[in-house]
Design a protein around this motif. Structure first.
Motif, short mmCIF file in Angstrom:
data_model
loop_
_atom_site.label_atom_id
_atom_site.label_comp_id
_atom_site.label_asym_id
_atom_site.label_seq_id
_atom_site.Cartn_x
_atom_site.Cartn_y
_atom_site.Cartn_z
N TRP A 28 -16.37 5.98 12.24
CA TRP A 28 -16.76 7.36 12.02
C TRP A 28 -16.29 8.32 13.10
N PHE A 29 -16.16 7.85 14.35
CA PHE A 29 -15.80 8.81 15.39
C PHE A 29 -14.31 8.84 15.69
N THR A 30 -13.51 7.94 15.09
CA THR A 30 -12.06 8.01 15.28
C THR A 30 -11.40 8.50 13.99
N SER A 31 -10.31 9.22 14.15
CA SER A 31 -9.61 9.80 13.00
C SER A 31 -8.98 8.74 12.11
N SER A 32 -8.68 7.57 12.68
CA SER A 32 -7.98 6.51 11.94
C SER A 32 -8.92 5.56 11.23
N THR A 33 -10.21 5.73 11.40
CA THR A 33 -11.27 4.80 10.94
C THR A 33 -11.16 3.44 11.62
N SER A 34 -10.56 3.41 12.79
CA SER A 34 -10.61 2.26 13.69
C SER A 34 -10.12 0.95 13.09
N PHE A 35 -8.81 0.84 12.90
CA PHE A 35 -8.23 -0.47 12.61
C PHE A 35 -8.36 -1.33 13.89
N ALA A 36 -7.80 -0.82 15.00
CA ALA A 36 -7.93 -1.43 16.33
C ALA A 36 -7.55 -2.91 16.36
N GLN A 61 -2.06 0.76 19.05
CA GLN A 61 -3.04 -0.26 19.44
C GLN A 61 -2.63 -0.96 20.74
N SER A 62 -1.34 -1.18 20.91
CA SER A 62 -0.86 -1.80 22.15
C SER A 62 -1.11 -0.90 23.35
N VAL A 63 -0.86 0.40 23.17
CA VAL A 63 -1.15 1.36 24.24
C VAL A 63 -2.65 1.36 24.54
N GLY A 64 -3.45 1.36 23.50
CA GLY A 64 -4.89 1.34 23.68
C GLY A 64 -5.37 0.11 24.41
N ALA A 65 -4.78 -1.05 24.09
CA ALA A 65 -5.16 -2.29 24.77
C ALA A 65 -4.84 -2.21 26.26
N ALA A 66 -3.68 -1.66 26.58
CA ALA A 66 -3.31 -1.50 27.99
C ALA A 66 -4.26 -0.56 28.71
N SER A 112 0.82 -1.20 0.00
CA SER A 112 0.00 0.00 0.00
C SER A 112 0.87 1.27 0.00
N THR A 113 0.38 2.28 -0.67
CA THR A 113 1.04 3.59 -0.66
C THR A 113 0.23 4.59 0.15
N HIS A 114 -0.77 4.10 0.89
CA HIS A 114 -1.65 4.97 1.67
C HIS A 114 -0.98 5.29 3.01
N ASP A 115 -0.28 6.40 3.04
CA ASP A 115 0.43 6.79 4.26
C ASP A 115 -0.55 7.22 5.35
N ARG A 116 -0.38 6.65 6.54
CA ARG A 116 -1.24 6.99 7.67
C ARG A 116 -0.38 7.37 8.88
N SER A 117 0.70 8.07 8.63
CA SER A 117 1.64 8.44 9.69
C SER A 117 1.35 9.85 10.19
N ALA A 118 0.59 9.94 11.27
CA ALA A 118 0.29 11.24 11.87
C ALA A 118 -0.16 11.01 13.31
N PRO A 119 0.27 11.87 14.22
CA PRO A 119 -0.08 11.68 15.64
C PRO A 119 -1.58 11.59 15.90
N HIS A 120 -2.38 12.37 15.16
CA HIS A 120 -3.81 12.32 15.45
C HIS A 120 -4.41 10.98 15.03
N LEU A 121 -3.82 10.33 14.04
CA LEU A 121 -4.28 8.99 13.65
C LEU A 121 -3.88 7.96 14.71
N TRP A 122 -2.68 8.10 15.26
CA TRP A 122 -2.26 7.19 16.32
C TRP A 122 -3.16 7.33 17.54
N LEU A 123 -3.53 8.57 17.85
CA LEU A 123 -4.45 8.78 18.97
C LEU A 123 -5.80 8.10 18.68
N GLY A 124 -6.24 8.18 17.44
CA GLY A 124 -7.48 7.50 17.06
C GLY A 124 -7.39 6.02 17.29
N GLU A 125 -6.23 5.42 17.01
CA GLU A 125 -6.06 3.99 17.24
C GLU A 125 -6.03 3.64 18.72
#
Length: 244
Positions: free
Chosen positions: A170-178, A207-212, A121-134
């Motif tokens: 819809w409510f997370t910036s990352s579209t919730s891979f999770a 995601q690991s931080v979110g799980a914790a 994939s060439t779909h870059d998703r590297s941004a702090p707000h996306l990580w926060l969404g995850e």
């Protein structure tokens, strides 16, 4: 009666594979049918909700329908002191099965739509707000899954988990891979649902931080007594013989 490990691994691999095929395939279909980003995301999220709910209902009685290393690790951690919880051997087998299934699902989706079977994939998703969404998406998922088990409503998982993922689209910036396995699988397709390989590690870390944090929320809300772990996401064993 608990299903043999081999059958549980098959359920986890097939379930995760079909889930990724649904996510990637519906994304491809949506992108081909509409140029509107909102319509594309709506179609993608709706297909994911329906597919995930069915998969949990069908495969939950066999393996618990984790389809997600974060859920597997959380289930092991909360049930590690119980006699019928997941063991480290189970975790060591579940996680590779989930990852292999996810990669296979992405390849299958690409094949169904005539795309290159493997194209990074060439779909870059590297941004702090996306990580926060995850972080938020994964924490909420763990709280939901373990919370359902704590209150004795694990049978609601097909509807509740699918509904949460649909909302989190819809409510997370990352579209919730999770889901670390799904994240890895989606790196293998350069389509609507893909994620660039360079973006995978930060997503998995988030995601690991979110799980914790989700585990911490479970303790804060429900206290320390742990669930059996064997019932996450839904009670599993021979169909018809599950305890719930």
């Amino acid at each position: 009666m608990t299903a043999p490990l081999g059958r549980r691994l098959a359920a986890e691999a097939v379930g995760t594979g079909v889930l990724v095929a649904v996510v990637v395939g519906s994304g491809i279909q949506a992108a081909e049918l509409s140029r509107d980003a909102g319509v594309q995301l709506l179609a993608n999220s709706l297909a994911t909700v329906l597919g995930l709910g069915v998969l949990i209902a069908v495969l939950g009685p066999v393996s618990g329908a984790h389809f997600n290393p974060a859920v597997t690790l959380a289930a092991w951690f909360t049930g590690r002191r119980s006699t019928d919880g997941l063991t480290l051997r189970d975790v060591a087998a579940y996680v590779p099965a989930q990852i292999a299934g996810a990669v296979g699902g992405a390849v299958l989706a690409d094949a169904m739509f005539g795309k290159p079977l493997v194209e990074w994939s060439t779909h870059d998703r590297s941004a702090p707000h996306l990580w926060l969404g995850e972080v938020v998406a994964t924490a909420g998922l763990i709280l939901l899954v373990l919370g359902l088990d704590r209150i004795g409503n694990a049978s609601l998982a097909p509807v509740a988990v699918a509904s949460y993922i649909g909302a989190a689209y819809w409510f997370t910036s990352s579209t919730s891979f999770a889901n670390p396995a799904v994240t890895i699988g989606r790196a293998f397709t350069d389509t609507f649902a893909g994620i660039a390989p360079a973006s995978v590690a930060p997503f998995v870390a988030a995601q690991s931080v979110g799980a914790a944090l989700g585990l911490g929320a479970v303790i804060a809300v429900y206290g320390r007594p742990a669930p059996t772990g064997d019932d996450v996401v839904v009670p599993h064993g021979e169909p018809g013989l599950a305890s719930s």
